[in-house]
Write an enzyme that holds these catalytic residues in place. Structure first.
Site, PDB file in Angstrom:
ATOM      1  NE  ARG A 296     -12.916 -55.185  39.313  1.00  0.00           N
ATOM      2  CZ  ARG A 296     -12.657 -55.456  41.266  1.00  0.00           C
ATOM      3  NH1 ARG A 296     -13.852 -54.021  41.871  1.00  0.00           N
ATOM      4  NH2 ARG A 296     -12.371 -56.306  41.520  1.00  0.00           N
TER       5      ARG A 296
ATOM      6  CE  LYS B  63     -13.995 -54.957  50.016  1.00  0.00           C
ATOM      7  NZ  LYS B  63     -14.544 -56.024  48.560  1.00  0.00           N
TER       8      LYS B  63
ATOM      9  NE  ARG C 237     -10.511 -61.672  44.120  1.00  0.00           N
ATOM     10  CZ  ARG C 237     -10.817 -60.972  43.153  1.00  0.00           C
ATOM     11  NH1 ARG C 237     -11.141 -61.560  41.695  1.00  0.00           N
ATOM     12  NH2 ARG C 237     -11.361 -59.606  43.055  1.00  0.00           N
TER      13      ARG C 237
ATOM     14  NE  ARG D  66     -10.036 -60.282  51.223  1.00  0.00           N
ATOM     15  CZ  ARG D  66      -9.972 -59.507  49.987  1.00  0.00           C
ATOM     16  NH1 ARG D  66      -9.880 -57.814  50.437  1.00  0.00           N
ATOM     17  NH2 ARG D  66     -10.208 -58.984  48.519  1.00  0.00           N
TER      18      ARG D  66
ATOM     19  NE  ARG E 183      -7.937 -57.333  41.527  1.00  0.00           N
ATOM     20  CZ  ARG E 183      -8.516 -56.550  42.234  1.00  0.00           C
ATOM     21  NH1 ARG E 183      -9.284 -55.351  42.821  1.00  0.00           N
ATOM     22  NH2 ARG E 183      -9.037 -57.953  43.452  1.00  0.00           N
TER      23      ARG E 183
END
Ligand code: AMP
Length: 197
Positions: free
Chosen positions: A129, A14, A147, A90, A135
């Site tokens: 990532r 996204k 998640r 969300r 992160r």
């Protein structure tokens, strides 16, 4: 205004695609994840509160994120061609609040573009990532899987919510970045312009 929701699970691309679409259509990109990470970095009370949820892969309370979006719309609505929402809404409660905030400003969501990526590919992309993003929530397989579960349980219903008004479109989120952005741009072309106010 052209207001688009870029929808999809964590790791579906996204953020990458929003950056491309933002430049193409002159839209303001609003990522609630980025806004929360900024608050956390500044160690504001909101950021420190949000951190407790983020590090566990849980959703930050609706009232917190809705308040952030309200502020952003107030700051930016008069200055841009529209918004591209990334990572928001969300929950169905967030979607209802967003609709109300947009109606108040005389506009609406034109379309919801839902990126489709398999769970296996998501896990691979997120762990990858995590090697470079800094992160913490991308480094821990347990947090990633939480998640994805939260997405399936609380966020997928948002698609049904917009599906009821015929505003959601599915787009293949696997392939090269260019292939995916071309598919998204075709989907935007096909969005019924009467949905735009
Ligand atoms: P993201 O960068 O979109 O993957 O978001 C990272 C984390 O920020 C999520 O796992 C949540 O803890 C929190 N977050 C981001 N956007 C929202 C939202 N719209 N509602 C609740 N929590 C959010």
């Amino acid at each position: 205004m052209l207001n688009i929701i870029l929808f999809g699970p964590p790791g579906s691309g996204k953020g990458t695609q929003a950056t491309i679409l933002k430049a193409e259509y002159g839209l303001e990109h609003i990522s609630t994840g980025d806004l929360l990470r900024e608050e956390r970095a500044k160690e504001t009370p909101l950021g420190l509160e949000a951190q407790k949820f983020m590090e566990q892969g849980l959703l930050v309370p609706d009232s917190v994120v809705i308040g952030m979006i309200d502020n952003k719309l107030t700051e930016r609505a008069a200055l841009v061609n529209g918004f591209i929402f990334d990572g928001f809404p969300r929950t169905v409660a967030q979607a209802q609040a967003l609709d109300a905030l947009l109606i108040k400003r005389g506009t609406a969501i034109a379309g919801v573009l839902a990126l489709q990526v398999s769970d296996e590919e998501l896990l691979k992309r997120l762990l990858n990532r995590g090697l470079t993003s800094g992160r913490a929530d991308d480094r821990d397989a347990e947090v990633i899987s939480k998640r994805i579960t939260v997405y399936n349980d609380s966020t997928i219903p948002v698609l049904d919510y917009y599906g009821l008004s015929g505003k959601s479109l599915c787009v293949n989120g696997e392939g090269s970045i260019d292939e995916i952005s071309n598919s998204l741009m075709s989907a935007i072309k096909s969005i019924n312009t009467t949905a735009q106010i």
